[in-house]
Every structure is written in structure tokens, then in C-alpha cells.
Design a protein around this motif. Sequence first.
Motif, PDB file in Angstrom:
ATOM      1  N   UNK A   1      60.292   7.493  48.470  1.00 47.23           N
ATOM      2  CA  UNK A   1      61.609   7.647  47.842  1.00 47.23           C
ATOM      3  C   UNK A   1      61.485   7.803  46.329  1.00 47.23           C
ATOM      4  N   UNK A   2      60.622   6.984  45.708  1.00 50.33           N
ATOM      5  CA  UNK A   2      60.467   7.020  44.256  1.00 50.33           C
ATOM      6  C   UNK A   2      59.404   8.002  43.794  1.00 50.33           C
ATOM      7  N   UNK A   3      58.660   8.587  44.735  1.00 51.30           N
ATOM      8  CA  UNK A   3      57.549   9.484  44.423  1.00 51.30           C
ATOM      9  C   UNK A   3      56.510   8.774  43.555  1.00 51.30           C
ATOM     10  N   UNK A   4      56.171   7.548  43.992  1.00 54.59           N
ATOM     11  CA  UNK A   4      55.140   6.741  43.349  1.00 54.59           C
ATOM     12  C   UNK A   4      54.113   6.372  44.403  1.00 54.59           C
ATOM     13  N   UNK A   5      52.967   5.879  43.957  1.00 53.32           N
ATOM     14  CA  UNK A   5      51.947   5.482  44.927  1.00 53.32           C
ATOM     15  C   UNK A   5      52.272   4.107  45.512  1.00 53.32           C
TER      16      UNK A   5
ATOM     17  N   UNK B   1      54.402  -9.270  58.394  1.00 47.57           N
ATOM     18  CA  UNK B   1      53.524  -8.096  58.402  1.00 47.57           C
ATOM     19  C   UNK B   1      53.765  -7.202  57.191  1.00 47.57           C
ATOM     20  N   UNK B   2      55.020  -6.971  56.879  1.00 45.83           N
ATOM     21  CA  UNK B   2      55.379  -6.010  55.830  1.00 45.83           C
ATOM     22  C   UNK B   2      56.230  -6.654  54.750  1.00 45.83           C
ATOM     23  N   UNK B   3      56.087  -6.108  53.550  1.00 49.04           N
ATOM     24  CA  UNK B   3      57.017  -6.441  52.482  1.00 49.04           C
ATOM     25  C   UNK B   3      58.216  -5.517  52.653  1.00 49.04           C
ATOM     26  N   UNK B   4      59.402  -6.080  52.668  1.00 45.91           N
ATOM     27  CA  UNK B   4      60.625  -5.288  52.755  1.00 45.91           C
ATOM     28  C   UNK B   4      61.346  -5.375  51.429  1.00 45.91           C
ATOM     29  N   UNK B   5      61.820  -4.230  50.953  1.00 42.30           N
ATOM     30  CA  UNK B   5      62.470  -4.151  49.656  1.00 42.30           C
ATOM     31  C   UNK B   5      63.865  -3.569  49.819  1.00 42.30           C
ATOM     32  N   UNK B   6      64.780  -4.058  49.034  1.00 46.78           N
ATOM     33  CA  UNK B   6      66.141  -3.539  49.048  1.00 46.78           C
ATOM     34  C   UNK B   6      66.157  -2.240  48.249  1.00 46.78           C
TER      35      UNK B   6
ATOM     36  N   UNK C   1      52.719  -2.036  45.298  1.00 47.89           N
ATOM     37  CA  UNK C   1      52.086  -3.295  45.688  1.00 47.89           C
ATOM     38  C   UNK C   1      51.629  -4.093  44.472  1.00 47.89           C
ATOM     39  N   UNK C   2      51.143  -3.394  43.462  1.00 44.38           N
ATOM     40  CA  UNK C   2      50.736  -4.061  42.223  1.00 44.38           C
ATOM     41  C   UNK C   2      51.942  -4.724  41.562  1.00 44.38           C
TER      42      UNK C   2
END
Length: 76
Positions: free
Chosen positions: A11-15, A35-40, A20-21
Motif C-alpha cells: 500500500x505504501x510502496x515501501x519494503x 503469527x502476524x503483526x496487524x496494523x490499522x 518491520x524495523x
Amino acid sequence: MYVTVKELAKYLDLSEDYILQQIRLGHVKTIFDGENHLLNQEQFLWHKEQLDIKRKQLTLEAEEPIPEDWDAKDED
């Protein structure tokens, strides 16, 4: 709407590594489901707009012709 790191990176066109960093540094809040990090995704709307503006500016600057060299000797 909650998204995964992979979906947000697209979505943000970032790596994914960059996102994660930012999570590890505590700059981004997440929900970890085991299992996963979920972001709003909505919290990144402003950030996406700013990235798009900056990318447009960089594109325009790259297309701008380079001025011809001026003779530094004439400045004295």
C-alpha cells in the motif's frame, strides 16, 4: 481496517523490512495475533499522502534540465 505488514508495504510502496524495523523501534503500533503483526491501515493515510507528494516532487526535480555550467572565474 487491519492489514498485515506485507499488505501495508504494498500500500505504501515501501519494503517490508523497513516497516518491520519501524515496528521494532516502536514507531509503529501493531496488534500481534501470535503469527502476524496487524496494523490499522487508516493511521497511514496521511503518511501515504506525504509519500506521494514527495515522490511527485522528486520526479519533477529529476525531469528538470540541468543548468549549463557557469564560469566561476568571472565571480572575482
